[in-house]
Motif scaffolding. Structure first.
Motif, PDB file in Angstrom:
ATOM      1  N   THR A 171      -1.419  -2.362   4.017  1.00  0.00           N
ATOM      2  CA  THR A 171      -1.314  -2.676   2.589  1.00  0.00           C
ATOM      3  C   THR A 171      -0.036  -2.061   2.040  1.00  0.00           C
ATOM      4  O   THR A 171       0.237  -0.875   2.263  1.00  0.00           O
ATOM      5  N   SER A 172       0.754  -2.845   1.337  1.00  0.00           N
ATOM      6  CA  SER A 172       1.958  -2.375   0.650  1.00  0.00           C
ATOM      7  C   SER A 172       1.756  -2.493  -0.844  1.00  0.00           C
ATOM      8  O   SER A 172       1.360  -3.555  -1.337  1.00  0.00           O
ATOM      9  N   LYS A 173       2.039  -1.429  -1.575  1.00  0.00           N
ATOM     10  CA  LYS A 173       1.866  -1.396  -3.040  1.00  0.00           C
ATOM     11  C   LYS A 173       3.142  -1.903  -3.720  1.00  0.00           C
ATOM     12  O   LYS A 173       4.255  -1.476  -3.374  1.00  0.00           O
ATOM     13  N   GLU A 193       7.258  -3.264   2.959  1.00  0.00           N
ATOM     14  CA  GLU A 193       7.528  -2.083   2.123  1.00  0.00           C
ATOM     15  C   GLU A 193       8.827  -2.245   1.341  1.00  0.00           C
ATOM     16  O   GLU A 193       8.893  -1.904   0.154  1.00  0.00           O
ATOM     17  N   CYS A 220       8.297  -4.890  -1.469  1.00  0.00           N
ATOM     18  CA  CYS A 220       7.375  -4.389  -2.493  1.00  0.00           C
ATOM     19  C   CYS A 220       8.007  -3.292  -3.347  1.00  0.00           C
ATOM     20  O   CYS A 220       7.631  -3.121  -4.499  1.00  0.00           O
ATOM     21  N   GLU A 277      -1.304  -5.907  -7.524  1.00  0.00           N
ATOM     22  CA  GLU A 277      -0.663  -4.608  -7.335  1.00  0.00           C
ATOM     23  C   GLU A 277      -0.324  -4.300  -5.886  1.00  0.00           C
ATOM     24  O   GLU A 277       0.313  -3.290  -5.615  1.00  0.00           O
ATOM     25  N   GLU A 278      -0.735  -5.185  -4.955  1.00  0.00           N
ATOM     26  CA  GLU A 278      -0.477  -4.918  -3.545  1.00  0.00           C
ATOM     27  C   GLU A 278      -0.508  -6.218  -2.755  1.00  0.00           C
ATOM     28  O   GLU A 278      -1.077  -7.223  -3.201  1.00  0.00           O
ATOM     29  N   ASP A 289       6.250   0.464  -5.301  1.00  0.00           N
ATOM     30  CA  ASP A 289       6.170   1.762  -4.635  1.00  0.00           C
ATOM     31  C   ASP A 289       7.399   1.995  -3.771  1.00  0.00           C
ATOM     32  O   ASP A 289       7.677   1.217  -2.859  1.00  0.00           O
TER      33      ASP A 289
END
Length: 193
Positions: A184-186, A62, A65, A163-164, A189
Motif C-alpha cells: 500500500t502506498s499513501k 511510492e 504517490c 488516500e492510498e 507521503d
C-alpha cells in the motif's frame, strides 16, 4: 504473479453498489457478476509479472504517490464496454476529482512502462467499478443505462476520499478471483522516498 494496482472503496459505497447490482440483477442476466468483496477501481493491470520486479514496482508507486495528494470521488452513472455493439462489461462510473485521478493514472503508467516486462494499456482511461461481465437484458434489448442510473442509484451519491493505492496479486481460482494486497502506498507521503 498476476498483478494489478488499484484503490478500494469504503463500505458505505460498497453497500450502495451492492444495492444497485441487486436491482439490476432483476432485469439483466450476465455471464458473471462481480462479488462485492472484490470491488475496486483499477489504475493499471500489470498481468503476469516476475516476483523479482516487485521492489521496482513498489518504488514506482511510492514515487508517484509522493506527488499526488488525496482526492475525492463519488459514484457516477451506469456504463458499458464497448459503448457500441454487444456489451462485454457493465460498470458504474465515477464523479469527483477526475483530473487528479487521470494524473495519477498517467504518471504511474509512465513509471511502469519503463520496465520491459510490463505492457501498459494505451487506451483512454475510464475509471469505473465493474458490476458484471457478459451482460444481456432478458428482453434482448439494448441496456437502458440512463434509466437504470436514475432508478437504481441513489439521488445522493456517497463520496469518499482516496488516500492510498494498493498493489494486488490476483489468483484465478475455480471459485472466483482472490485478490491479495501486497503493498500500500499513501498519497501525499514522502517518507518512503
Amino acid at each position: 504473479m498476476r498483478l494489478f494496482i488499484a484503490f478500494t472503496v469504503p463500505q458505505n459505497v460498497i453497500t450502495c453498489v451492492n444495492q444497485a447490482q441487486e436491482q439490476v440483477k432483476q432485469v439483466l442476466r450476465a455471464d458473471r457478476w462481480q462479488p462485492t468483496k472484490n470491488l475496486h477501481i483499477t489504475l493499471h493491470f500489470l498481468g503476469e509479472i516476475d516476483e523479482g520486479l516487485l521492489p521496482e514496482i513498489i518504488r514506482d508507486m511510492e514515487m508517484v504517490c509522493s506527488i499526488i495528494k488525496p482526492f475525492t470521488l463519488s459514484l457516477g452513472r451506469f456504463g458499458v464496454f464497448p459503448e457500441k455493439g454487444n456489451p462485454r462489461v457493465l460498470w458504474i462510473g465515477l464523479k469527483g476529482n477526475q483530473e487528479v485521478m487521470q494524473q495519477l493514472h498517467l504518471l504511474l503508467g509512465k513509471r511502469l512502462e519503463r520496465h520491459q516486462e510490463i505492457m501498459i494499456d494505451k487506451r483512454s482511461y475510464h475509471p469505473h467499478i465493474t458490476l458484471a461481465r457478459g451482460p444481456e437484458t432478458k428482453e434482448q434489448a439494448s441496456l437502458p443505462l440512463a434509466d437504470w442510473s436514475h432508478r437504481f442509484l441513489p439521488e445522493y451519491h456517497p463520496s469518499w476520499k482516496v488516500e492510498e493505492i494498493i498493489l494486488f496479486r490476483s489468483e484465478l481460482l475455480p471459485t472466483g478471483a482472490v485478490h491479495t494486497p501486497l503493498h500500500t502506498s499513501k498519497l501525499g507521503d514522502t517518507t518512503n522516498l
